[in-house]
Design an enzyme around this catalytic site. Structure first.
Site, PDB file in Angstrom:
ATOM      1  N   ASP A 212       0.630  -0.966   0.075  1.00  0.00           N
ATOM      2  CA  ASP A 212       0.269  -0.233   0.370  1.00  0.00           C
ATOM      3  C   ASP A 212       1.083   1.634  -0.048  1.00  0.00           C
ATOM      4  O   ASP A 212       1.836   0.933  -0.848  1.00  0.00           O
ATOM      5  CB  ASP A 212      -0.705  -0.116   1.315  1.00  0.00           C
ATOM      6  CG  ASP A 212      -2.356   0.494   0.906  1.00  0.00           C
ATOM      7  OD1 ASP A 212      -2.507   1.839   0.755  1.00  0.00           O
ATOM      8  OD2 ASP A 212      -3.364   0.085   0.516  1.00  0.00           O
ATOM      9  N   HIS A 235       2.086   2.655  -3.008  1.00  0.00           N
ATOM     10  CA  HIS A 235       0.894   3.036  -3.633  1.00  0.00           C
ATOM     11  C   HIS A 235       1.500   4.428  -4.237  1.00  0.00           C
ATOM     12  O   HIS A 235       0.679   5.494  -3.928  1.00  0.00           O
ATOM     13  CB  HIS A 235      -0.002   2.704  -3.388  1.00  0.00           C
ATOM     14  CG  HIS A 235      -0.657   1.611  -3.566  1.00  0.00           C
ATOM     15  ND1 HIS A 235      -2.250   1.210  -2.629  1.00  0.00           N
ATOM     16  CD2 HIS A 235      -0.833   0.429  -4.137  1.00  0.00           C
ATOM     17  CE1 HIS A 235      -2.641  -0.264  -3.231  1.00  0.00           C
ATOM     18  NE2 HIS A 235      -1.413  -0.643  -4.143  1.00  0.00           N
TER      19      HIS A 235
END
Length: 389
Positions: A212, A235
């Site tokens: 993430d 991310h």
């Protein structure tokens, strides 16, 4: 901490509190009780204490709270390894969001070069993002620092967290440096460093590889500086999730300076929900190198993390005074700059300076702009597009 212990009051005067002196084995058995006992002694010391976790051993812990306030400064030296219990039932009846929680401790220093292993695989396997038929439930953050002041966290390896790796929540005056954070790219919601409600935090010289956000900075945070960050996979570096549940929220005075992002889903992103209020402003992204990043520069005021489409709403978190400076590299997608702003509360005072982003493998990248007021200084490639009001 629910256990009751008897211990020699002379222990209070020891400069070093070693968990093995309180029964920790480091042999795969549960060492939670020994850590609890050692912490109570350390926290009660009238003079500065070193809380020692020796090297060459792996200590297994259930969810554990290191509770303050303490009488004096504590230096937590983790030279060995700490591993989370693999039994999810150990969290039954407890707060599912925490594994190691450091709460209301001032002048705490955590370091030592050791490893914090969240043993997260069993949690990932049972995540609703992996098995969509399962209900979504919280998973623990490996290390949570809550309401801590004058905090230092440095020289640690944090890996395979159940969910977020390190979270700073409502802290003040934080220095986090030389952290190596890693989990598989496929692991869900495993943000590297999460900052919420925190004032004056410096994050430096960290290498973050997760499933993430490498760094996520969310509501109530102010005076955040992240410098010399290596990110990917993951991310990217994200500011936002502001205005969820139609709330008022803010982030301000953030600088991300000198970072390399490789193969990430996003580069530097600001994301806000529709329906909220508040602001994201006075934010600088500079001296950043992108390598095969899917969305290098992105503002999204219509963020929607839901299986169902989010309804259009009139109110929005205001995004303004954002500087992108000296950002170079390659975009994995055609759109290297994407500004998706609110019609009712457009983004404004967005400055692009010395931007050079091209498509990975060669070719010209593009911009996509909606409801944004931007200014170009010096070179900006791709050329910023019309605002499309």
């Amino acid at each position: 901490m629910t256990h009751s212990f008897d211990y020699d009051s002379s222990s209070y005067n020891k400069a070093v509190i070693d968990v093995e002196d309180y029964g920790a084995k480091g042999d795969g058995s549960d060492d939670s009780e020994a850590f609890e006992k050692a912490w109570r002694v350390a926290c009660s010391s009238s003079k500065p204490v070193t809380f020692m976790v020796a090297n060459d051993k792996k200590y297994k812990l259930k969810p554990l709270t290191f509770q303050g306030p303490c009488k004096s400064n504590i230096k937590l030296m983790i030279e060995g390894s700490i591993e989370a219990s693999s039994d999810r039932s150990d969290w039954d009846g407890k707060n599912q969001r925490h594994w190691l929680l450091f709460n209301e401790i001032n002048d705490l220093e955590v370091g030592g070069g050791g490893t914090i292993d969240g043993n997260g695989n069993i949690w990932w396997q049972n995540s609703c993002k992996i098995k969509t038929s399962l209900p979504c439930r919280d998973a623990p953050t490996a290390m949570t620092f809550s309401k801590c002041k004058s905090l230092k966290v440095n020289d640690l390896s944090i890996r395979n967290s159940q969910q977020i790796h390190v979270s700073f929540e409502r802290c003040n005056n934080v220095h986090a440096s030389q952290l190596s954070i890693s989990s598989p790219e496929s692991s869900p919601n495993t943000d590297g460093i999460h900052v919420t409600g925190t004032q004056n935090i410096n994050i430096t010289n960290c290498v973050i590889q997760t499933g993430d956000d490498c760094i996520s900075i969310v509501g109530g945070s102010q005076g955040v500086k992240a410098m010399s960050i290596t990110c990917g996979p993951g991310h990217g570096i994200s500011i936002g999730s502001l205005g969820s549940d139609n709330s008022e929220d803010y982030v301000s005075d953030v600088m991300v300076d000198t970072a390399t992002l490789t193969g990430t889903t996003n580069g530097v992103r600001i994301k806000t929900w529709q329906g909220g209020s508040g602001y994201a402003r006075h934010i600088i992204f500079q001296n950043i190198n992108m390598k095969n990043v899917e969305n290098p520069i992105i503002i999204d005021q219509n963020y929607c993390d839901s299986k169902k489409a989010c309804n259009q709403q009139k109110s929005a978190v205001e995004v303004s005074n954002i500087l992108y400076k000296n950002i170079k590299g390659t975009s994995a997608s055609e759109i290297a700059i994407g500004f998706e702003c609110s019609k009712s509360v457009p983004c404004h005072d967005i400055v692009l300076q010395d931007i050079n982003l091209v498509k990975e493998g060669g070719g010209i990248a593009k911009s996509s702009c909606k409801n944004v007021e931007w200014t170009k200084k010096a070179q900006a490639l791709p050329e910023p597009c019309d605002a499309n009001y």
